[in-house]
Motif scaffolding. Structure first.
Motif, PDB file in Angstrom:
ATOM      1  N   ARG A 134       0.927  -0.970   0.015  1.00 32.11           N
ATOM      2  CA  ARG A 134      -0.036  -0.020  -0.030  1.00 32.11           C
ATOM      3  C   ARG A 134       0.877   1.337  -0.054  1.00 32.11           C
ATOM      4  NH1 ARG A 134      -4.908   2.139   1.005  1.00 32.11           N
ATOM      5  NH2 ARG A 134      -5.094   4.006   2.198  1.00 32.11           N
ATOM      6  N   ALA A 135       2.002   1.139   0.794  1.00 30.19           N
ATOM      7  CA  ALA A 135       2.571   2.371   0.738  1.00 30.19           C
ATOM      8  C   ALA A 135       3.421   2.720  -0.598  1.00 30.19           C
ATOM      9  CB  ALA A 135       3.981   2.208   1.966  1.00 30.19           C
ATOM     10  N   GLN A 136       3.872   1.495  -1.719  1.00 27.63           N
ATOM     11  CA  GLN A 136       4.289   1.864  -2.698  1.00 27.63           C
ATOM     12  C   GLN A 136       3.225   2.495  -3.736  1.00 27.63           C
ATOM     13  OE1 GLN A 136       5.642  -2.080  -3.443  1.00 27.63           O
ATOM     14  NE2 GLN A 136       7.631  -1.597  -3.420  1.00 27.63           N
ATOM     15  N   GLN A 137       1.959   2.013  -3.548  1.00 31.49           N
ATOM     16  CA  GLN A 137       1.027   2.340  -4.262  1.00 31.49           C
ATOM     17  C   GLN A 137       0.618   3.930  -4.053  1.00 31.49           C
ATOM     18  OE1 GLN A 137      -2.603  -0.156  -4.497  1.00 31.49           O
ATOM     19  NE2 GLN A 137      -1.216  -1.937  -3.960  1.00 31.49           N
ATOM     20  N   LEU A 138       0.575   3.991  -2.872  1.00 33.57           N
ATOM     21  CA  LEU A 138       0.290   5.553  -2.343  1.00 33.57           C
ATOM     22  C   LEU A 138       1.242   6.643  -2.900  1.00 33.57           C
ATOM     23  CD1 LEU A 138      -1.822   7.349  -0.993  1.00 33.57           C
ATOM     24  CD2 LEU A 138      -0.608   6.884   1.267  1.00 33.57           C
ATOM     25  N   ARG A 158       2.775  10.892  -5.977  1.00 35.91           N
ATOM     26  CA  ARG A 158       4.001  11.571  -7.002  1.00 35.91           C
ATOM     27  C   ARG A 158       3.438  12.065  -8.267  1.00 35.91           C
ATOM     28  NH1 ARG A 158       7.021   7.204  -7.196  1.00 35.91           N
ATOM     29  NH2 ARG A 158       6.250   6.650  -9.386  1.00 35.91           N
ATOM     30  N   ASP A 159       2.676  11.137  -8.944  1.00 41.15           N
ATOM     31  CA  ASP A 159       2.252  11.378 -10.299  1.00 41.15           C
ATOM     32  C   ASP A 159       1.106  12.721 -10.138  1.00 41.15           C
ATOM     33  OD1 ASP A 159       3.469   9.453 -11.144  1.00 41.15           O
ATOM     34  OD2 ASP A 159       1.748   7.760 -11.578  1.00 41.15           O
ATOM     35  N   ALA A 196       1.882  16.449   0.642  1.00 35.58           N
ATOM     36  CA  ALA A 196       1.730  15.255   0.148  1.00 35.58           C
ATOM     37  C   ALA A 196       2.301  14.184   0.992  1.00 35.58           C
ATOM     38  CB  ALA A 196       2.386  15.086  -1.159  1.00 35.58           C
ATOM     39  N   ARG A 197       3.430  14.538   1.690  1.00 38.62           N
ATOM     40  CA  ARG A 197       4.217  13.679   2.666  1.00 38.62           C
ATOM     41  C   ARG A 197       3.077  13.760   3.757  1.00 38.62           C
ATOM     42  NH1 ARG A 197       8.359  16.125   2.532  1.00 38.62           N
ATOM     43  NH2 ARG A 197       8.078  17.585   4.308  1.00 38.62           N
ATOM     44  N   LEU A 251      -0.455  10.129   6.908  1.00 41.29           N
ATOM     45  CA  LEU A 251      -2.014   9.843   7.508  1.00 41.29           C
ATOM     46  C   LEU A 251      -2.757   8.557   6.837  1.00 41.29           C
ATOM     47  CD1 LEU A 251      -4.352  10.966   8.887  1.00 41.29           C
ATOM     48  CD2 LEU A 251      -5.007  11.924   6.758  1.00 41.29           C
ATOM     49  N   LEU A 252      -2.484   8.270   5.642  1.00 42.03           N
ATOM     50  CA  LEU A 252      -3.126   7.222   4.996  1.00 42.03           C
ATOM     51  C   LEU A 252      -2.612   5.971   5.373  1.00 42.03           C
ATOM     52  CD1 LEU A 252      -3.962   8.620   1.616  1.00 42.03           C
ATOM     53  CD2 LEU A 252      -5.741   8.224   3.722  1.00 42.03           C
ATOM     54  N   LEU A 253      -1.181   5.959   5.680  1.00 41.43           N
ATOM     55  CA  LEU A 253      -0.575   4.761   6.086  1.00 41.43           C
ATOM     56  C   LEU A 253      -0.494   4.410   7.580  1.00 41.43           C
ATOM     57  CD1 LEU A 253       2.773   4.756   3.839  1.00 41.43           C
ATOM     58  CD2 LEU A 253       0.659   3.473   3.482  1.00 41.43           C
TER      59      LEU A 253
END
Length: 215
Positions: free
Chosen positions: A100-104, A109-110, A206-207, A212-214
């Protein structure tokens, strides 16, 4: 000096150089005025949009709370990307692979690159105009002086009075090149500092959103 007389006296090289400087000036002023509006709105909206986002009860509620304050869509793309990821990527797709961290990280980033690209738009043009316009003007001056001296020499009589006028007219091209370059350079430097500050704030947002989401 009569500009119409100067235009008629010049040859094709002089006229093309003058038109090039005019085009560079118009393009740079369009960018300067457009970015002035963009960065003024962005600087005023970003703190309010960020505050509205963190006051929302959920990601789904954040978009409606942020939208009135985010006229330049700086926060909404990041929030939208995070909300779309929370809804889940299509099963079996590459977007669903990894943690999930990689997806987020990828989606934020995009989205961040898209926002920063809009903030940075026009900076390359301002830098190009600021660095090349003086040399374009100098080219016009050198060619104008050469053309004037060649014309006077062909007439068979060279006096200071006959030289001063054409040479003075040719020097106008150097002044025109500086007049085009100076606003572009000043705008590039000022807008670069403002854009850098906005980029830092957006990267920080963004950071924080990722953490927060992680969490």
């Amino acid at each position: 000096m009569d500009l119409l007389h100067w235009w008629r006296q010049g040859d094709a090289v002089t006229q093309v150089t003058a038109l090039l400087l005019l085009a560079m000036s118009v393009a740079s002023w369009v960018v300067i005025l457009w970015k002035l509006r963009l960065l003024r709105r962005a600087s005023a909206d970003l703190p309010r949009a960020t505050a509205a986002f963190w006051q929302a009860a959920s990601l789904a509620d954040a978009a409606s709370r942020v939208q009135p304050f985010d006229r330049e869509s700086l926060i909404l793309p990041l929030a939208g990307a995070a909300h779309a990821l929370a809804a889940g990527a299509p099963s079996g797709s590459l977007a669903a692979q990894g943690s999930r961290a990689q997806q987020l990280t990828r989606v934020l980033r995009d989205a961040l690159h898209g926002v920063l690209g809009r903030l940075q738009w026009g900076q390359v043009l301002l830098a190009t105009v600021g660095s090349t316009a003086p040399f374009v003007g100098l080219l016009g001056t050198v060619w104008g002086i050469y053309h004037a001296l060649a014309t006077i020499a062909g007439a068979g009589q060279i006096t200071i009075e006959r030289v001063a006028g054409p040479v003075g007219e040719a020097l106008v091209m150097t002044a025109a090149g500086l007049a085009v370059a100076i606003p572009a350079v000043l705008a590039y430097n000022v807008y670069g500092r403002i854009t850098g500050r906005l980029e830092a704030d957006l990267e920080g947002f963004a950071r924080d959103l990722r953490e927060l989401l992680l969490g």
